[in-house]
Design an enzyme around this catalytic site. Sequence first.
Site, short mmCIF file in Angstrom:
data_model
loop_
_atom_site.label_atom_id
_atom_site.label_comp_id
_atom_site.label_asym_id
_atom_site.label_seq_id
_atom_site.Cartn_x
_atom_site.Cartn_y
_atom_site.Cartn_z
N ASP A 65 0.89 -1.17 0.00
CA ASP A 65 0.00 0.00 0.00
C ASP A 65 0.93 1.21 0.00
OD1 ASP A 65 0.92 -0.70 2.56
OD2 ASP A 65 -0.76 0.25 3.58
N HIS A 96 9.58 -0.35 9.20
CA HIS A 96 8.71 -1.52 9.22
C HIS A 96 8.86 -2.37 7.96
CE1 HIS A 96 6.76 0.33 12.66
NE2 HIS A 96 6.57 1.43 11.95
#
Length: 318
Positions: free
Chosen positions: A9, A244
């Site tokens: 995303d 992340h």
Amino acid sequence: MKKLILDLDTGVDDALAISYALGSPEVELIGITGTYGNVLVEQGVRNALAVTDLLGHPEVKVYQGLSHSSTTDHFEVLPISAFIHGDNGIGDVDIPDSNRSVETESAVDFIIDAVKTYGKDLIYVPTGPMTNIEAALKKASEIKDEIGQIVLMGGALTVPGNCNACMEANISQDPEAADYLFRSGTPTTMVGLDVTLQTLLTYKETQQWRDLGTKAGKFLADMTDFYIKAYETTSPHLGGCGLHDPLAVGVAVDPTLVTTLDINMKVDVDGPTRGRTIGDETRLNDPVKTMKVAVGVDVPRFLNEFMTRISGLAANAG
């Protein structure tokens, strides 16, 4: 050489994950599948096309995935996502749109076809909701035994979530899909907040990209500085931004970067703990463990590899 699919995303750390993959000679990035989360899926695939162009890799094909979870009829970007990643997902930095388009094949079909083509040499790295891989597994369940590995960024086992006390953001978008993956028996490594919040980037590192004097270096620095600034509000105790998604790619490239716990997992889909990633009590005594959860990380080695690979890529991209 291992083949890599990134399911993104495409926000700030997703763009850094693309950069890490492209800067890693051990793997070949054969495609990017788009999902929703930090941005709408349409914006995400636009970002993926634009970023791969800017980094000098227009050969990387981009496939559009599902636009919302199977349990909802639409998706809207949360204000906190826009605050952290910018309205356009890449720190509100303006880069040229690609003259390429997304592929006509759907992301779900591309995932299935890639497993059929590359088998155990394929590593699939989802860094948003697990919606696309759930759909692929439901359409062709046999791929769970044919794929090499899934390394996902999501979840939290030994630390609190970042949405509430027990739920992490990527899992929150589609807990049912994550639960389906976790219980499917597909070989999966969860790279969650337990380790990603130990890998932090600061303005000192982004200045190194700026000092390269290239368009790619300036883009990466401007985008990541936006991200670091958001962290100063949301997580001032950290002193930097969490890497992340790049860490998930790092683990896909080199699993020895993390120490893992072998444990069969599930995701709570009901009640106050909805979205919690936790050990599956019904499979606690099953001698076959199909999941690993990262619980430790070699921070200095990862950060060195992260900066070396991405700086080299940004220097050469011009």
